[in-house]
Design a protein around this motif. Structure first.
Motif, PDB file in Angstrom:
ATOM      1  N   MET A  28       6.701   0.438   1.233  1.00 31.44           N
ATOM      2  CA  MET A  28       6.637   0.744   2.666  1.00 31.44           C
ATOM      3  C   MET A  28       6.879  -0.499   3.525  1.00 31.44           C
ATOM      4  N   ILE A  29       6.443  -1.656   3.037  1.00 32.77           N
ATOM      5  CA  ILE A  29       6.694  -2.896   3.781  1.00 32.77           C
ATOM      6  C   ILE A  29       8.188  -3.162   3.877  1.00 32.77           C
ATOM      7  N   LEU A  30       8.890  -2.970   2.755  1.00 34.15           N
ATOM      8  CA  LEU A  30      10.340  -3.182   2.745  1.00 34.15           C
ATOM      9  C   LEU A  30      11.031  -2.201   3.694  1.00 34.15           C
ATOM     10  N   THR A  31      10.570  -0.967   3.698  1.00 34.60           N
ATOM     11  CA  THR A  31      11.141   0.044   4.596  1.00 34.60           C
ATOM     12  C   THR A  31      10.920  -0.339   6.052  1.00 34.60           C
ATOM     13  N   THR A  32       9.731  -0.848   6.351  1.00 34.65           N
ATOM     14  CA  THR A  32       9.412  -1.253   7.724  1.00 34.65           C
ATOM     15  C   THR A  32      10.300  -2.406   8.168  1.00 34.65           C
ATOM     16  N   VAL A  33      10.455  -3.398   7.298  1.00 29.63           N
ATOM     17  CA  VAL A  33      11.307  -4.550   7.625  1.00 29.63           C
ATOM     18  C   VAL A  33      12.747  -4.095   7.839  1.00 29.63           C
TER      19      VAL A  33
END
Length: 197
Positions: free
Chosen positions: A1-6
């Motif tokens: 989810m962090i990668l998706t947010t970035v």
């Protein structure tokens, strides 16, 4: 989810950085940064090229902000990170790599973000901002009043604290971007809408 947010934030910034005003003006043989206020926004396009191109730019800039919020939602992000995508679009609009890290003042794009995140507040902002412009014929004053109204409307409509803080930050950025306009308003030499230079 962090990668998706970035990824969503980066895409939103790039979306916001698309300089519609500069490109529309260039298609008409005009460098929007060299005419009028030099600002890459709908108001300067209106003064340089007329209402048709200005409306096109305004709609595109509004859509940039709204699409960024919707992009975050479509990628499965929650309301808070999705609205941060809208903030990234505003930053892209104001500080576009396509224009040497310059850009517009973020009025239309901020409006798009607010409307996508809190439609009722967005409607109120539109009514207040347009009314102020029509009454005073100062686009800058209407833009600032609309932005301040956005903060009040998010409070009155009991929006989440995080959204109130985001809208407050967007308003502060918008007021800062209008600092020269504020000085001219105080000095009494700000141009009214439709007034010759």
């Amino acid at each position: 989810m962090i990668l998706t947010t970035v990824l969503a934030l980066a895409l939103s910034y790039l979306l916001g950085s698309v300089p519609a005003a500069a490109w529309v003006a260039r298609a008409r043989g005009v460098d929007i940064r060299q005419v009028g206020s030099g600002n890459s926004g709908a108001t300067n396009v209106l003064r340089a090229l007329g209402p048709g191109p200005a409306l096109l730019v305004a709609l595109f800039d509004i859509l940039k902000g709204a699409l960024a919020v919707w992009l975050g939602s479509a990628l499965g992000l929650g309301p808070f990170p999705a609205t941060l995508c809208g903030v990234a679009a505003v930053l892209g609009h104001n500080f576009s790599p396509f224009l040497g890290w310059r850009g517009g003042k973020g009025v239309a794009t901020s409006f798009g973000v607010i409307t996508a995140a809190a439609p009722v507040a967005g409607l109120g902002v539109f009514v207040i901002g347009v009314a102020a412009i029509l009454l005073t014929r100062f686009v800058s004053a209407g833009s600032i009043l609309g932005a301040v109204a956005a903060v009040l409307l998010t409070l009155v409509t009991a929006q989440p604290v995080w959204l109130i803080l985001i809208v407050t930050a967007l308003t502060a950025l918008l007021v800062w971007q209008h600092r020269e306009n504020i000085r001219r308003l105080q000095a009494g030499n700000e141009r009214r809408l439709g007034e010759p230079k």
